[in-house]
Enzyme design. Sequence first.
Site, short mmCIF file in Angstrom:
data_model
loop_
_atom_site.label_atom_id
_atom_site.label_comp_id
_atom_site.label_asym_id
_atom_site.label_seq_id
_atom_site.Cartn_x
_atom_site.Cartn_y
_atom_site.Cartn_z
N LYS A 67 17.36 33.30 57.32
CA LYS A 67 17.13 34.40 58.26
C LYS A 67 17.98 34.16 59.51
O LYS A 67 18.18 33.01 59.93
CB LYS A 67 15.64 34.44 58.62
CG LYS A 67 15.22 35.65 59.44
CD LYS A 67 13.70 35.63 59.68
CE LYS A 67 13.25 36.81 60.53
NZ LYS A 67 11.79 36.79 60.76
N SER A 94 9.32 40.91 59.75
CA SER A 94 10.71 41.02 60.16
C SER A 94 11.70 40.32 59.22
O SER A 94 12.90 40.57 59.28
CB SER A 94 10.87 40.45 61.57
OG SER A 94 10.55 39.06 61.57
N SER A 139 5.54 38.06 59.40
CA SER A 139 6.95 38.40 59.14
C SER A 139 7.51 37.84 57.84
O SER A 139 8.56 38.29 57.38
CB SER A 139 7.83 37.93 60.29
OG SER A 139 7.75 38.85 61.35
#
Lengths: 527, 485
Positions: free
Chosen positions: B73, B171, B195
């Site tokens: 990420k 996210s 997330s």
Amino acid sequence: MQRSVKSRAVRQAINFCRSQHSKVATESEAPAEWKGVVGLEIHAQISTSSKLFSRSSTEFNSPVNENVALFDAAIPGTLPVINKACVESALLTALALQCRINPASTFDRKHYFYADMPAGYQITQQRNALANNGVLRFYVTPPDGKPYLKSSKLKQLQLEQDSGKSLHDIEGRKSLVDLNRAGIALMELVFEPDLSNGEEAASLVKELALIFRKLKTCSCKMEEGALRVDANVSVQKTNSTTLGPRTEIKNINSIRGVANAINFEIQRQIDANKRNERVVVETRAYDAQNKSTVAMRDKEEKQDYRFMPEPNLPPLRLAKGETGDKKIVSIDAILKRIPELPETLREKLMNEFDLVPIQAINLVNDEFLLELFYELCNQIENPNGRTVYGIIMIDLLSLLKQNSISYDKNPISTGNLLELYHLKQGRLISSHVVSKVMDALNQDPSKSAQKIVEENSWFLINDREVILKVCTEVVAENQKKVRAVLKGKKNSFGPLISAVDKKLNNQVDMQLARSIMEELIEKERNK
Amino acid sequence: MTIKQLSKELQDMTIAPTKLCEASLKRIKNSKYLNNFITISKELAYEQAQASEKLIKAGETRSPLEGLPVAVKDNFCTKNIRTSCASKMLENFIPTYNATVVQKLVDHGAVIVGKTNMDEFAMGSGAVDSAFGPTKNVWKTPSGHLKVNTFQGNQTKAVDAEEDWFIAGGSSGGSAAAVASGACVAALGSDTGGSTRIPAAYCGIVGLKPTYGLLSRHGLIPLVNSMDVPGILTRNVDDTTLIFNLLAGWDPKDSTTVQEDFEPIDLESDFNLRNITIGIPQEYHSPGIDAQVLNSWSSVTTLLEKLGATIVPVSLPHTKYSIACYSILNHCEVASNMARYDGIEYGLRSAEQQSTEEMFAKSRSQGLNQVVRGRVISGNYFLLSRNYENHFLQALRLRRLIANDFLNVWANGVDLLLTPVTLGEAPRFSEFTLKDNREQCATQDYCTQPANLAGCPAISIPTQLSKNGMPLGLQLLAPNFDDAI
């Protein structure tokens, strides 16, 4: 006899009171009902080799932005890791100042935007500091008076990060940032406002610096910013308990500056009050050149620092006893590391060597001379402290100062100092001869003090007949002064003795000369 | 294929790491329409693959991860690879260091193929609020090929098609989409309020939020320091375990990691549910929950009961306050964490020359999106000395109560909790964007953020497909540090 001694003491006391009184009286005609109230906040850089939360060096004068770890520049994703040595130093300092130690203290973020504060906040200990409730006792030596003991309560001692430095190029409209200093460990010491003038504040800072140096927790180099003083100043009527508005003088960087800035500020506030002007709560800066304080432009409104607990640091836990865990700092272990502190040293000097406070203060203020003092005393059986003090702190020190000689180049050997002590203490030489011998030794350090005295026949003249003869001469030559003494003018007695001493090449036994002279004058009275 | 199986292929040299790397990069390229990667680290990936190939040939394999493609990420710092946090502010930020978890992946032989898309600074639950555009769900999203065709056709149709896709969830949407699309065997996400688990559920993969303090946060660009954990996204639980074992452990660079030695987890193949008590928290029957989710929840409960587990209803009474508490703490830490983005040391600096303050202000308004700026403002408001007691401290007290709810349940002999992850299947983009980020987070994070407040481990596991053919997942929660279960 008994009576006269007593009456003299009483007279002195009355005189003292009178002079004090007249002093107060003259002051009270002008301000007198106002007095200053001063509290200090002191930032001391901890002298560890690396920073509080990163491993970069703390060396002063490194090339710009050389000592900057990723964390110091607030690079995203970096986390603080506490430096154990900084904790130990702060703890040692707190213990030396008799603080109550918090077994678990916490860190907070104090937010404000400033170019040299890369994270946008400073990690400090606002809500739950390392230590509280300490006390500092120190001597205040007013410029014209006897030293007195004073104490100030230490409200809080906390660990925090130093900021970087900004450089502003006004013409080029540019600001440059140096982060070498960013993240260096600071101890912030917050004192209660229990001082009343600049001298007291300066004395506090001096004592604190003495302790820091003794503990080796701060270099105290004020010129490098290692020790910075903020002073909160207000004034108050002597018969009232309400404080006037408070101003804060920021970053005073010399001890003399502390005294001057505070005294100026107190006077400024008193003057404003007398003119019925309001004193504004504000931050002021010290202008060393004009020995005054000026209002600073920033911080016009009260800042809200939006304190928040630092989530990346667990509470800082200290162990009471010894622990096997090397990661936890033990309070008891640090307690054992406290050396003899100035206060104890002074008391010892006064008790063991019968020194007066000012002598003890002066000795403790100078590590080299204090060591020399002990070195000499240790080699003397039943030493007379005041004589040793005189040789070191008066004769030796003035020799060194007059000839700009540094301590490490001191030409007078310990052996010679000891010889001088014995000559002086055995009343074989006068004080004046001590300094003459030292001058000679400065010319040729290999000589012996004893030999110099012998070669020059500088021994003390204590032959009653010789002194009587000279005294008689002096009386004959100074009839005016003699008459003055007879009329009760004590001031005129000294010059008569000096005249005797001079005639005898500064070698006379003063005590003997005095008593002979007194006898002669009594004889004159009876004439 | 599991990582172990794939690893065996590499060991047997039936597949070469460089070939696998190539295939992975091709898959990323072909699924570009998902917009799941922000940066593709092609050259570094090849270098790593080549190194792996040599080591495998020499018989010096570092771990079962040797030579396998992994995505990270974009809020984990990666040495020499841009780390943008999906923000204009860090569009040009190239870290000089690897986050600890990234370094561990590299040290174990993983091939880092790229940095995945996310909500800006991980603030969001949809992976739609990114400076690089939204990430699409691999399920039911028309492929790039189709999309191009649609664009060439009728304009209205194109818009319809554009809005027809399902969001990946956030996210860590880019990471979830990367794993789900087969571009890599695993991806790192982060989990502050859900997330990792939410996009895992929406994309039909496994998402683990480990116990706070087991995986280092050093190098993870923070959202909420006291809740953030690196998350692990994989296709199955075996892979999760494998990656988790490689990453967990004390890190001297992160003072909040647990200092005790980490014992690797061994999943027993003959795991016996008879000794396990599973709690069903009634508070997770939230209004607005999709019937299909409830269905899935009860059918899995029944299944577990049949397999011998003891099922008990439990209560976590403070759950309803959780989202408010979470929001306040989140915004406060965001306000503080974002303070460093001033354009001085790194990041976007506005050309503003008037004054330093003006430069700060312009850089921040140009570099940070509205969601971030909104949270900065409300967080600073909560932290004002006059509000601190009533907001921040109250929220901290509430957090303690919520954590205690969990402790009570564990103390009553419950080993695991079974809950929904999300209230429904992945929403469509058009549907999702009807509400703003704040509202969406309050809805989407409902079931997930309590675990972050309590710090306990939680895993999102896919269970079935919805009527629309979208994946649904359920969440298992365990006591702190009992990640093993």
